[in-house]
Design a protein around this motif. Structure first.
Motif, PDB file in Angstrom:
ATOM      1  N   PRO A 136      11.592  -7.858  -7.642  1.00  0.00           N
ATOM      2  CA  PRO A 136      11.213  -6.521  -8.115  1.00  0.00           C
ATOM      3  C   PRO A 136      12.229  -5.481  -7.652  1.00  0.00           C
ATOM      4  O   PRO A 136      12.763  -5.573  -6.545  1.00  0.00           O
ATOM      5  N   VAL A 137      12.492  -4.497  -8.516  1.00  0.00           N
ATOM      6  CA  VAL A 137      13.440  -3.430  -8.191  1.00  0.00           C
ATOM      7  C   VAL A 137      12.731  -2.087  -8.286  1.00  0.00           C
ATOM      8  O   VAL A 137      12.151  -1.756  -9.323  1.00  0.00           O
ATOM      9  N   ILE A 138      12.776  -1.328  -7.192  1.00  0.00           N
ATOM     10  CA  ILE A 138      12.273   0.046  -7.192  1.00  0.00           C
ATOM     11  C   ILE A 138      13.485   0.971  -7.162  1.00  0.00           C
ATOM     12  O   ILE A 138      14.279   0.932  -6.229  1.00  0.00           O
ATOM     13  N   VAL A 139      13.652   1.759  -8.213  1.00  0.00           N
ATOM     14  CA  VAL A 139      14.762   2.707  -8.270  1.00  0.00           C
ATOM     15  C   VAL A 139      14.371   3.961  -7.490  1.00  0.00           C
ATOM     16  O   VAL A 139      13.288   4.510  -7.669  1.00  0.00           O
ATOM     17  N   LEU A 140      15.273   4.387  -6.604  1.00  0.00           N
ATOM     18  CA  LEU A 140      15.052   5.570  -5.786  1.00  0.00           C
ATOM     19  C   LEU A 140      16.233   6.498  -6.039  1.00  0.00           C
ATOM     20  O   LEU A 140      17.360   6.206  -5.652  1.00  0.00           O
ATOM     21  N   THR A 141      15.999   7.613  -6.738  1.00  0.00           N
ATOM     22  CA  THR A 141      17.120   8.420  -7.214  1.00  0.00           C
ATOM     23  C   THR A 141      16.771   9.892  -7.322  1.00  0.00           C
ATOM     24  O   THR A 141      15.587  10.252  -7.418  1.00  0.00           O
TER      25      THR A 141
END
Length: 219
Positions: free
Chosen positions: A75-80
């Protein structure tokens, strides 16, 4: 103990996230650029990835696309800091599982990390996609149509996977471009049509239907 890859070039933020995750019994590794992130991710040793989009050597969308093309299923959580609808859609359609904007509260990030890890643990990994007598093996990257092995280029593979994951769904050219090539590709290009024709030639023209004015659909 779950292992988390933190892809973040701002040392202050990376240290903040790493400290918080370690305090909650996660094992962490930090990558400060896109190339290192891809190398780490492709080892398959991480249960989840926290990914920043604004990296110094390449954009996080290309990192996401590259690891998904390499069949990294973590799983990938984008933090931007980016909060536009276009960026959010690009990230989610490109393979991200969640999207958080900066500034953020660590408690919320922690809750999302735990949720994604629980969800990933419950869902068995799909290794073969099927549609009638057409199969695509995600591990060996081999396609078979009516017992015939079909050689695919890397882009053709990703395009076929996209169709097989959305059977009977009409996919617009824009959706296909964003998933297979990313938004940095010219939306006015006819590259989607070229690759669809190539798949039809290899798999059989009847498998991919043109829906006039809308896009394409796998029958």
């Amino acid at each position: 103990m779950s292992r988390i890859l933190i892809v973040e070039d701002e040392e202050r933020i990376a240290a903040f996230v790493e400290k918080g995750l370690r305090a909650n019994n996660f094992t962490t590794t930090v990558a400060g650029d896109g190339r290192t992130a891809v190398d780490y991710a492709c080892t398959g040793g991480f249960d989840l990835i926290v990914l920043d989009i604004g990296l110094p050597d390449r954009d996080g969308f290309s990192v996401l696309r590259e690891i998904r093309e390499a069949q990294v299923t973590s799983p990938v959580i984008v933090l931007t800091a980016r909060d536009s609808v276009r960026d959010t859609v690009a990230g989610l359609e490109g393979g991200a599982d969640d999207w958080m904007t900066k500034p953020f509260r660590f408690e919320e990030l922690l809750a999302r990390v735990r949720l994604r890890l629980r969800t990933a643990a419950r869902v068995p990994e799909v290794t073969v996609l099927r549609s009638g007598d057409l199969t695509l093996d995600l591990r060996t990257r081999r396609a078979r149509a009516a017992e015939r092995t079909v050689d695919l280029t890397a882009r053709e593979f990703v395009l076929l996977e996209l169709f097989l994951r959305h059977p009977d769904q009409v996919l617009s050219r824009e959706q296909i471009l964003s998933h297979v090539w990313g938004y940095d590709f010219d939306p006015g290009s006819n590259i989607v049509d070229v690759y669809v024709r190539a798949l039809r030639k290899k798999l059989g023209a009847e498998r991919l239907e043109t829906v006039r004015g809308m896009g394409y659909r796998m029958r």
